[in-house]
Design a protein around this motif. Structure first.
Motif, mmCIF file in Angstrom:
data_model
loop_
_atom_site.group_PDB
_atom_site.id
_atom_site.type_symbol
_atom_site.label_atom_id
_atom_site.label_comp_id
_atom_site.label_asym_id
_atom_site.label_seq_id
_atom_site.Cartn_x
_atom_site.Cartn_y
_atom_site.Cartn_z
ATOM 1 N N ALA A 17 0.823 -1.213 0.000
ATOM 2 C CA ALA A 17 0.000 0.000 0.000
ATOM 3 C C ALA A 17 0.853 1.257 0.000
ATOM 4 C CB ALA A 17 -0.929 -0.014 1.214
ATOM 5 N N ASP A 18 1.922 1.252 0.785
ATOM 6 C CA ASP A 18 2.797 2.425 0.835
ATOM 7 C C ASP A 18 3.447 2.677 -0.519
ATOM 8 O OD1 ASP A 18 4.136 4.478 2.569
ATOM 9 O OD2 ASP A 18 5.919 3.382 1.912
ATOM 10 N N ALA A 19 3.924 1.605 -1.159
ATOM 11 C CA ALA A 19 4.525 1.754 -2.485
ATOM 12 C C ALA A 19 3.494 2.249 -3.490
ATOM 13 C CB ALA A 19 5.120 0.424 -2.941
ATOM 14 N N ALA A 20 2.272 1.738 -3.393
ATOM 15 C CA ALA A 20 1.215 2.178 -4.307
ATOM 16 C C ALA A 20 0.885 3.648 -4.102
ATOM 17 C CB ALA A 20 -0.027 1.319 -4.105
ATOM 18 N N GLN A 21 0.795 4.059 -2.849
ATOM 19 C CA GLN A 21 0.500 5.458 -2.544
ATOM 20 C C GLN A 21 1.585 6.378 -3.100
ATOM 21 O OE1 GLN A 21 0.294 6.675 1.732
ATOM 22 N NE2 GLN A 21 -1.851 7.059 1.223
ATOM 23 N N LEU A 22 2.841 5.975 -2.919
ATOM 24 C CA LEU A 22 3.955 6.790 -3.406
ATOM 25 C C LEU A 22 4.045 6.805 -4.926
ATOM 26 C CD1 LEU A 22 6.638 5.734 -0.789
ATOM 27 C CD2 LEU A 22 5.685 8.024 -1.068
ATOM 28 N N SER A 23 3.502 5.778 -5.565
ATOM 29 C CA SER A 23 3.558 5.725 -7.025
ATOM 30 C C SER A 23 2.321 6.299 -7.702
ATOM 31 C CB SER A 23 3.802 4.287 -7.504
ATOM 32 O OG SER A 23 2.761 3.430 -7.082
ATOM 33 N N GLY A 24 1.408 6.889 -6.898
ATOM 34 C CA GLY A 24 0.355 7.693 -7.504
ATOM 35 C C GLY A 24 -1.063 7.169 -7.451
ATOM 36 N N TRP A 25 -1.306 6.056 -6.770
ATOM 37 C CA TRP A 25 -2.684 5.604 -6.631
ATOM 38 C C TRP A 25 -3.444 6.547 -5.707
ATOM 39 C CZ3 TRP A 25 -5.085 1.662 -9.220
ATOM 40 C CH2 TRP A 25 -4.266 0.855 -10.007
ATOM 41 N N GLY A 84 -12.226 -11.542 -13.929
ATOM 42 C CA GLY A 84 -12.130 -10.338 -14.748
ATOM 43 C C GLY A 84 -11.409 -9.176 -14.114
ATOM 44 N N ALA A 85 -10.663 -9.433 -13.029
ATOM 45 C CA ALA A 85 -9.935 -8.345 -12.368
ATOM 46 C C ALA A 85 -8.813 -7.819 -13.253
ATOM 47 C CB ALA A 85 -9.345 -8.837 -11.050
ATOM 48 N N LEU A 86 -8.534 -6.530 -13.119
ATOM 49 C CA LEU A 86 -7.384 -5.905 -13.758
ATOM 50 C C LEU A 86 -6.236 -5.941 -12.757
ATOM 51 C CD1 LEU A 86 -9.131 -2.818 -15.419
ATOM 52 C CD2 LEU A 86 -8.408 -4.945 -16.531
ATOM 53 N N LEU A 87 -5.267 -6.826 -12.978
ATOM 54 C CA LEU A 87 -4.168 -6.985 -12.034
ATOM 55 C C LEU A 87 -3.192 -5.820 -12.158
ATOM 56 C CD1 LEU A 87 -3.453 -10.803 -12.397
ATOM 57 C CD2 LEU A 87 -4.880 -9.642 -10.685
ATOM 58 N N ALA A 88 -2.944 -5.161 -11.042
ATOM 59 C CA ALA A 88 -2.048 -4.008 -11.019
ATOM 60 C C ALA A 88 -0.621 -4.458 -10.756
ATOM 61 C CB ALA A 88 -2.488 -3.019 -9.941
ATOM 62 N N THR A 89 0.325 -3.721 -11.289
ATOM 63 C CA THR A 89 1.742 -3.893 -10.988
ATOM 64 C C THR A 89 2.192 -2.668 -10.209
ATOM 65 O OG1 THR A 89 2.104 -5.182 -12.994
ATOM 66 C CG2 THR A 89 4.046 -4.190 -11.972
ATOM 67 N N ILE A 90 2.785 -2.881 -9.036
ATOM 68 C CA ILE A 90 3.161 -1.786 -8.150
ATOM 69 C C ILE A 90 4.685 -1.691 -8.111
ATOM 70 C CG2 ILE A 90 2.981 -0.822 -5.822
ATOM 71 C CD1 ILE A 90 0.286 -1.106 -7.324
ATOM 72 N N ILE A 91 5.207 -0.525 -8.459
ATOM 73 C CA ILE A 91 6.653 -0.302 -8.460
ATOM 74 C C ILE A 91 6.945 0.944 -7.630
ATOM 75 C CG2 ILE A 91 8.704 0.128 -9.860
ATOM 76 C CD1 ILE A 91 7.302 -1.282 -12.170
ATOM 77 N N HIS A 92 7.678 0.759 -6.535
ATOM 78 C CA HIS A 92 8.055 1.890 -5.686
ATOM 79 C C HIS A 92 8.881 2.884 -6.507
ATOM 80 C CE1 HIS A 92 9.987 4.129 -2.433
ATOM 81 N NE2 HIS A 92 9.077 3.628 -1.607
ATOM 82 N N PRO A 93 8.669 4.192 -6.318
ATOM 83 C CA PRO A 93 9.392 5.169 -7.145
ATOM 84 C C PRO A 93 10.904 5.149 -6.989
ATOM 85 C CG PRO A 93 8.100 6.260 -5.425
ATOM 86 C CD PRO A 93 7.673 4.842 -5.461
ATOM 87 N N SER A 94 11.431 4.574 -5.901
ATOM 88 C CA SER A 94 12.883 4.501 -5.743
ATOM 89 C C SER A 94 13.482 3.232 -6.350
ATOM 90 C CB SER A 94 13.281 4.597 -4.265
ATOM 91 O OG SER A 94 12.930 3.413 -3.574
ATOM 92 N N ALA A 95 12.647 2.317 -6.813
ATOM 93 C CA ALA A 95 13.156 1.125 -7.494
ATOM 94 C C ALA A 95 13.736 1.526 -8.849
ATOM 95 C CB ALA A 95 12.047 0.101 -7.675
ATOM 96 N N VAL A 96 14.722 0.763 -9.295
ATOM 97 C CA VAL A 96 15.345 1.017 -10.598
ATOM 98 C C VAL A 96 15.026 -0.180 -11.490
ATOM 99 C CG1 VAL A 96 17.486 1.437 -11.839
ATOM 100 C CG2 VAL A 96 17.179 2.372 -9.534
#
Length: 208
Positions: A17-25, A84-96
């Motif tokens: 959740a924290d990574a998702a929040q930081l990446s704009g959800w 039928g779910a749309l699976l999200a991919t979550i990438i923390h903004p500090s990941a490379v």
């Protein structure tokens, strides 16, 4: 508004959740079969159980499974996809993550993780805090690479395998399906399916 549903109200879920929040959800809400006893997970509400989520998938922009057990995570991903779910991919903004890497749907990549060029990451993978996956490596579905683990170039990892915290894997190693590599292990030889290995160099653990 981008609304994310996270299945699995756990400590791991908090990091997702924290990574998702930081990446704009914009909105993040949890679902867990411990509901209604479990109504909050850190800073985020738990709105219902997995059955409720399956009945309301159309209300969410994306869904991600935050369950650490690789086999259970895979089962839930299959259920969500079939519904039928749309699976999200979550990438923390500090990941490379290299633009030349391919990341499967439903995967999560946490803070300071590195994924180098021409890696292929399957669906539902967890690349945990500060791990690295070097060039041309291939990780199958629902693999978990723990914090600080290091995979050298050209490594392959089979479905549902777990690379423990701080473990290292030599280049061009093949790791089978449902393998557990213990914390701090150094893998210098190929590992067959369903094995647990530990030590430096890593060797199979034998039950007594």
């Amino acid at each position: 508004m981008r609304r994310l549903a996270i299945l699995g109200a756990s400590g791991h879920g908090k990091v997702v959740a924290d990574a998702a929040q930081l990446s704009g959800w914009d909105s993040i809400e949890f679902f867990d079969d411990a509901w209604p006893q479990c109504r909050v997970n850190g800073a985020w509400p738990v709105l219902g159980d997995s059955a409720w989520l399956l009945d309301h998938l159309s209300e969410f922009t994306g869904v991600v499974v935050a369950i650490g057990n690789n086999a259970v995570r895979r089962k839930k991903l299959v259920q969500l996809r079939e519904a039928g779910a749309l699976l999200a991919t979550i990438i923390h903004p500090s990941a490379v993550v290299s633009r030349h890497a391919r990341i499967g749907a439903g995967s999560v990549i946490f803070a300071t993780a590195v994924v180098n060029p021409f890696c292929e990451i399957g669906e539902g993978a967890i690349l945990n805090t500060g791990c690295s996956v070097d060039h041309d490596s291939r990780l199958s579905d629902c693999v978990h690479v723990s914090p600080g683990a290091r995979l050298a170039g050209g490594v392959t990892v089979g479905d549902e395998s777990w690379i423990g915290i701080g473990a290292c894997v030599r280049q061009m190693i093949n790791i089978g399906e449902r393998v557990v590599v213990a914390a701090g292990a150094a893998v210098v030889n190929d590992i067959s399916d369903n094995m647990t290995v530990a030590g430096v160099p890593a060797r199979a653990l034998v039950s007594k």
